[in-house]
Design an enzyme around this catalytic site. Structure first.
Site, PDB file in Angstrom:
ATOM      1  N   VAL A 184       0.896  -1.405  -0.099  1.00 18.62           N
ATOM      2  CA  VAL A 184      -0.221   0.043  -0.016  1.00 18.62           C
ATOM      3  C   VAL A 184       0.967   1.358  -0.013  1.00 18.62           C
ATOM      4  O   VAL A 184       1.837   1.108   0.682  1.00 18.62           O
ATOM      5  CB  VAL A 184      -1.021   0.087   1.280  1.00 18.62           C
ATOM      6  CG1 VAL A 184      -1.765   1.176   1.239  1.00 18.62           C
ATOM      7  CG2 VAL A 184      -1.823  -1.354   1.270  1.00 18.62           C
ATOM      8  N   CYS A 185       0.471   2.079  -0.814  1.00 23.57           N
ATOM      9  CA  CYS A 185       1.369   3.391  -0.943  1.00 23.57           C
ATOM     10  C   CYS A 185       2.702   3.352  -1.014  1.00 23.57           C
ATOM     11  O   CYS A 185       3.049   2.400  -2.043  1.00 23.57           O
ATOM     12  CB  CYS A 185       0.945   4.118   0.384  1.00 23.57           C
ATOM     13  SG  CYS A 185       1.200   5.941   0.640  1.00 23.57           S
ATOM     14  N   THR A 186       3.637   4.112  -0.339  1.00 21.95           N
ATOM     15  CA  THR A 186       4.977   4.001  -0.696  1.00 21.95           C
ATOM     16  C   THR A 186       5.695   2.654   0.051  1.00 21.95           C
ATOM     17  O   THR A 186       7.005   2.289  -0.244  1.00 21.95           O
ATOM     18  CB  THR A 186       5.848   4.812   0.032  1.00 21.95           C
ATOM     19  OG1 THR A 186       5.324   4.998   1.413  1.00 21.95           O
ATOM     20  CG2 THR A 186       5.508   6.271  -0.615  1.00 21.95           C
TER      21      THR A 186
END
Length: 242
Positions: free
Chosen positions: A119-121
């Protein structure tokens, strides 16, 4: 009634089943964004057969970038092999790229997991562990330019499937990713029931949330005040650990 739907209803009435657990492993580290983790964890924990493990280098509380801590349930050394591995992102990712125990754990888990996700970075931790080479992937909009540094090919989507690798965009995308996985494994009815359970019916007070749907002055301001510098920090960390 579909078999998956029947199993889901039976599990709610009688949690004890003979089916082996489906191990969901979250790898966490200092200064994660808690919603990257807690969003998908809340949904995936209701998936039929799911057993969630919150793994960290030690059992000490892990500080989030919101200023409070999360307590791991298991250490990297003691964690069972996950069927699904998920790595959240957060402000701590640049430092975490140099954390050998974390990267080694993600590499080991990812080599045998049915599903390798972020998720995300958190995508950059997957990438540093060698799990995004040649894969289509996404991440938070402020960092998409850095995905080629870990061998990934950016695809502009909220959730990207490439084989057994699934990447989600920024923060709240983790909930959409979790529902997509649940639907893939157990059918749309099960995913919809869990969505209803948590009353997930996004209706934000303002249009926006992506650069393409937000007013240009706000996008420019956010880049100048935050994401230009943070993307440069991420790039420097990736280059330093290459």
């Amino acid at each position: 009634m579909s078999r998956a739907w029947a199993i889901f209803l039976a599990r709610k009435e009688c949690p004890m089943t003979d089916a082996p657990p489906f191990h969901v492993v979250f790898a966490i580290f200092d200064r994660i964004t808690q919603l990257d983790f807690t969003g998908p964890a809340q949904f995936l924990c209701r998936m039929p057969g799911a057993k969630v493990h919150v793994a960290a280098a030690t059992l000490d509380p892990v500080m989030t970038d919101a200023g409070f801590a999360i307590v791991p349930t298991i250490s990297f050394d003691d964690c069972p092999q996950g069927d699904l591995l998920c790595v959240p992102g957060g402000l701590g990712v640049p430092a975490a790229l140099a954390a050998t125990p974390l990267i080694d754990f993600v590499r080991r888990q990812g080599a045998a997991a049915q599903w390798v996700t972020s998720v995300c970075t958190g995508a950059f931790i997957l990438g540093r562990a060698g799990l995004l080479q040649g894969k289509r992937a996404t991440t938070h909009w402020g960092y998409t330019g850095q995905l080629p540094l870990v061998g990934a090919i950016y695809e502009p989507a909220r959730t990207v499937f490439d084989g057994n690798v699934i990447t989600a965009g920024g923060v709240t995308s983790g909930i959409d990713f979790a529902l997509s996985v649940i639907a893939h494994l157990h059918g749309e009815d099960v995913a919809r029931s869990i969505q209803l359970n948590f009353e997930y019916d996004p209706a934000p007070p303002y249009a926006g949330g992506t650069p393409g749907t937000s007013p240009e002055p706000i996008v420019t301001m956010m880049r100048e005040r935050f994401y230009d510098a943070r993307a440069a920090e991420m790039e420097a960390a990736l280059n330093a650990t290459a």
